[in-house]
Design an enzyme around this catalytic site. Structure first.
Site, mmCIF file in Angstrom:
data_model
loop_
_atom_site.group_PDB
_atom_site.id
_atom_site.type_symbol
_atom_site.label_atom_id
_atom_site.label_comp_id
_atom_site.label_asym_id
_atom_site.label_seq_id
_atom_site.Cartn_x
_atom_site.Cartn_y
_atom_site.Cartn_z
ATOM 1 N N HIS A 365 0.823 -1.207 0.000
ATOM 2 C CA HIS A 365 0.000 0.000 0.000
ATOM 3 C C HIS A 365 0.859 1.260 0.000
ATOM 4 C CE1 HIS A 365 -4.127 1.219 0.020
ATOM 5 N NE2 HIS A 365 -3.899 2.133 0.932
ATOM 6 N N ARG A 472 -9.550 5.544 -2.856
ATOM 7 C CA ARG A 472 -9.304 4.650 -1.722
ATOM 8 C C ARG A 472 -9.831 5.300 -0.443
ATOM 9 N NH1 ARG A 472 -4.425 4.677 -4.787
ATOM 10 N NH2 ARG A 472 -4.065 2.670 -5.822
ATOM 11 N N ARG A 508 -14.428 3.365 -3.625
ATOM 12 C CA ARG A 508 -14.410 2.000 -3.115
ATOM 13 C C ARG A 508 -14.780 2.013 -1.639
ATOM 14 N NH1 ARG A 508 -8.820 -1.073 -3.595
ATOM 15 N NH2 ARG A 508 -8.237 0.406 -1.956
ATOM 16 N N GLU A 606 -11.125 -9.288 -7.929
ATOM 17 C CA GLU A 606 -9.773 -9.350 -7.361
ATOM 18 C C GLU A 606 -9.341 -10.758 -6.999
ATOM 19 O OE1 GLU A 606 -9.078 -5.691 -4.589
ATOM 20 O OE2 GLU A 606 -11.166 -6.305 -4.343
ATOM 21 N N ASN A 629 -3.831 -5.842 -9.173
ATOM 22 C CA ASN A 629 -2.766 -6.112 -8.196
ATOM 23 C C ASN A 629 -3.102 -7.323 -7.340
ATOM 24 O OD1 ASN A 629 -1.624 -3.794 -9.194
ATOM 25 N ND2 ASN A 629 -2.213 -2.513 -7.468
ATOM 26 N N ASP A 630 -4.283 -7.304 -6.724
ATOM 27 C CA ASP A 630 -4.683 -8.443 -5.899
ATOM 28 C C ASP A 630 -4.972 -9.669 -6.748
ATOM 29 O OD1 ASP A 630 -4.483 -8.010 -3.145
ATOM 30 O OD2 ASP A 630 -6.248 -6.730 -3.121
ATOM 31 N N ARG A 640 2.154 -10.124 -2.266
ATOM 32 C CA ARG A 640 2.780 -8.978 -2.923
ATOM 33 C C ARG A 640 3.507 -8.060 -1.950
ATOM 34 N NH1 ARG A 640 -1.146 -4.373 -3.607
ATOM 35 N NH2 ARG A 640 -3.104 -4.925 -2.621
ATOM 36 N N CYS A 677 -8.152 -0.974 -12.516
ATOM 37 C CA CYS A 677 -7.522 0.056 -11.692
ATOM 38 C C CYS A 677 -6.254 -0.443 -11.012
ATOM 39 C CB CYS A 677 -8.502 0.593 -10.654
ATOM 40 S SG CYS A 677 -9.226 -0.654 -9.595
#
Length: 759
Positions: A365, A472, A508, A606, A629-630, A640, A677
């Site tokens: 993050h 976020r 989100r 995700e 990403n996830d 990650r 995204c």
């Protein structure tokens, strides 16, 4: 053997330098195995030879003098094979090479095991005996285990030694290189400023001080505070404890006497160390001494000393200047054991040019936030002795994930040239703001941004963003000490919505858990990425979910550009339950007199389970958004945030590309738009592939938006489709990267690829 191994590792971990580390290993292993000789040969990368660096049993005068080529002798064979070699009479083996001056001629039995750290061969650990015999299986297993346990310690000690030589100016060595992973592309050159974690002795950096008298006074003040605290606790518990238990507090007080711990710490301060560093050194030495004792009672005293150390450190940190009062130098490169979003706000943005984190990965993050701010970042530099680099000059290479400490003038100039080229490219992209992301044959690709901080808004609009694909909302939660109220949230969300109106803003819902914990709502789990996170948390706490949804709806009143997105969804039941709560919030607010329009609702894909339910989700929601990403993390079973496996996290893995293509095809069968995204959309090559797959919107960090726009404007949609068809059948990630790189160069977009980096 297990207890012996534990003691050796403890003692080695406490050794102050490489020479001491190696000396402890050979002495302890020789004694534990009751063998005649134990030696360590380390590779000197500059000479490309094994050098005898420590021995117990051979001639000590040969240490540092005797060496072997990398393919010479049985030692060389151990390294080449990367496996143990166990010989009953080494001298009779065809590979044997006698090392003059060592006195090894009288030894026969030989067991050598490689010392390997992160796939890098560091050297060979050897034991020898006069007897002609093979070492048994348990002895071999002990040596293999010992080597595996100590490889990281040796690597760290080597790195620490070179850093100490640099900082003490005892050697002209420079360009000390450490490997990590890229968090945000770019290059930064400047002094390192180490961020000290609160009450973490191991994280205290070394610093020299000029005013010794003031530093001693500061330590004595903290010491007095700790004494008062211990006495107060002792008095408050006096009636509930037996006399022998009350004596423990007296022991604590005696430990703090001037002729005990306190005296040693003051002596270190008078040698020029700041109080916190002196405290770390002395406490560490005493903890080590007690931890090695055989008596269980005395061994437990290590815990008492560690506790005293933490108490004193807390008082020292409280008495020192706050982060807001620290004078940060120009071109600060912020260094931390683990970067957090809160740390990014502590340094004046005009002075911060780079971020370096020992732990975490390029998709943690903190790295994502760094990209949104456009700050060159390197993560996961696990071998960096970060507490020893305070104030040293550092080159941070966000392209390759490398960090150079004490760089040479030639290397600095080389990287300054790269910075100059970067600035020229960025200046050339400024004119794209008002132009659409349109291919040479007229295909239009909407480019949105990912935001989290209010400062992201101005930067995003300045770069021509057409909407927000991911806001976020957890960021306002993470920078507070308690859950923000509905009014607080509403005011924060309103700023994002107003700034972008009438452009769409996708918010989100609260996505905590995994690598995004809240300090006031801790989630302790063995595997947080597979645990209670995202929509799972908020559906279990509808009171949190409803307050947030109400705040979003109120913030959008009169603007009507809100889109609500649900994270970490795995089932249609979660979608149905969420939409029901959103409808409830809409109805409540209307009853209260607010003019609320029904917002668009979407889900994030995700996890693999969501990939195969895209059409079912599409029948229930207004849009689909892929969190690549996830999704990459879960498809490849790669954490990650773990730098140990960072190299396995590859967004262009064939399985990931196939999944991304499948998702967009499935959603379009239901005529539902699909955005993405994740960070793949922020890469020019990745953006071309995603456009060719049919994604309706690409959302990325604002820093990369101009580069992506430039790439899309430099290719035709037909050429992008050809490239996708070529890559989607490839089974090798390196070939995929090379094909993308070569294609960009062929199109005249070579400046968007990674610059040539010095090796």
């Amino acid at each position: 053997m297990l207890e012996t191994l534990r003691k050796i590792v403890q003692e080695v971990n406490a050794a102050p330098d490489l020479e001491s580390v190696l000396d402890v290993i050979v002495r302890r292993v020789q004694r534990a195995m009751r063998t005649d000789v134990c030696s360590i040969y380390l590779i000197d990368p500059q000479r490309e030879r094994y050098v005898l660096m420590a021995t117990q049993g051979l001639n000590r005068k040969s240490v540092g003098q005797v060496s072997l080529s990398l393919d010479e002798g049985v030692v060389g064979m151990v390294g080449q094979r990367a496996e143990p070699i166990n010989l009953e009479d080494a001298a009779t083996h065809s590979a044997f090479t006698y090392l003059k001056g060592t006195g090894e001629k009288k030894f026969h039995a030989f067991l050598g095991v490689p010392i390997i750290h992160h796939r890098t061969l560091l050297g060979v650990l050897v034991v020898q005996q006069k007897l002609i015999r093979k070492f048994d299986e348990s002895e071999e297993a002990f040596m293999v285990t010992m080597s595996a346990q100590l490889a990281g310690v040796i690597a760290h000690a080597e790195a620490t030694g070179s850093i100490l030589q640099i900082s003490d100016h005892t050697k002209t060595e420079s360009d000390r290189k450490f490997e990590g992973v890229s968090g945000c592309i770019g290059v930064a050159i400047g002094p390192a400023v180490v961020m000290t974690p609160l009450a973490d002795l191991n994280g205290v950096p070394d610093r020299k001080i000029d005013d010794i008298k003031a530093e001693v006074a500061k330590f004595k003040s903290a010491l007095a505070q700790v004494r008062r605290d211990i006495k107060r606790v002792g008095r408050s518990l006096a009636k509930r404890l037996r006399s022998e238990e009350r004596e423990l507090f007296d022991v604590y007080i005696r430990m703090l006497d001037d002729n005990a711990l306190a005296g040693e710490i003051i002596s270190r301060i008078k040698e020029g160390s700041w109080a916190q560093g002196a405290l770390r050194q002395v406490i560490g030495e005493h903890v080590q001494q007690f931890s090695m004792m055989d008596d269980p009672y005395l061994r437990e005293r290590a815990t008492d000393i560690r506790d005293l150390g933490r108490r004193m450190l807390t008082c020292l940190q409280e008495s020192g200047p706050s982060l807001s009062e620290i004078e940060f130098p120009e071109n600060t490169i912020l260094v931390a054991d683990e970067l957090t979003p809160a740390m990014l706000g502590e340094v004046p943005t005009e002075k911060l040019i780079g971020l370096l984190s020992v732990h975490g990965s390029g998709n943690s993050h903190a790295a994502i936030l760094a990209r949104s701010m456009g700050i060159p970042t390197v993560m996961g530099v696990v071998d960096l002795p970060y507490t020893r680099i305070e104030g040293l000059q550092v080159i941070l290479d966000g392209y390759s994930g490398r960090v150079f400490v004490n760089p040479s003038l030639d290397l600095i100039q080389c990287y300054r040239d790269i910075i100059r080229e970067e600035n020229e490219v960025n200046a050339g992209l400024e004119g794209l703001k008002e132009l659409p992301a349109e291919t040479t044959d007229g295909y239009r690709m909407p480019l949105w941004v990912n935001t989290g901080l209010i400062t992201d808004v101005a930067r995003s609009l300045d770069r021509g963003a057409e909407g927000i694909g991911l806001y976020r909302t957890e960021i306002p939660f993470m920078i507070r000490d308690f859950f923000p109220s509905e009014q607080d949230q509403m005011e924060t969300y309103r700023k994002q919505l107003e700034a972008f109106a009438p452009r769409p803003v996708t918010m989100r819902t609260l996505d905590i858990g995994g690598d995004k914990p809240l300090p006031y709502f801790p989630i302790e789990e063995d595997n947080p990425f597979l645990g209670w996170r995202g929509i799972r948390v908020t559906l279990d706490h509808p009171e949190i979910f409803l307050v947030q949804i109400r705040a979003m709806l109120r913030a959008a009143e009169g603007l009507n550009n809100l889109r609500i997105m649900l994270p970490m969804v795995t089932s249609v039941h979660e979608v149905d339950e969420s939409t029901k709560l959103i409808a409830q919030a809409v109805e409540e607010l209307r009853e209260e007199g607010h003019v609320i329009n029904q917002p668009l609702i979407g889900v994030m894909v995700e996890v693999p389970a969501a990939v195969y339910q895209v059409r079912r989700f599409a029948r229930r929601v207004d849009f689909i958004s892929v969190g690549s990403n996830d999704l990459t993390q879960y498809l490849l079973a790669v954490d990650r945030n773990n730098p140990r496996v960072a190299s396995l996290y590859v967004p262009y893995h064939p399985a990931v590309l196939k999944a991304l293509q499948f998702i967009v095809h499935e959603a379009h069968k239901e005529n539902v738009s699909v955005s993405i995204c994740g960070e793949m959309a922020a890469d020019p090559g990745g953006a071309i592939l995603l456009m060719a797959m049919g994604y309706d919107v690409l959302s990325m960090n604002a820093t990369n938006l101009p580069k992506v726009k430039f790439a899309l404007r430099g290719i035709s949609f037909d050429r992008a489709r050809e490239l996708l068809n070529q890559i989607i059948v490839m089974d090798d990630v390196d070939k995929i990267h090379m094909t993308l790189r070569n294609t960009l160069k062929e199109l005249g977009l070579g400046q968007l690829t990674r610059p040539t980096i010095p090796d």
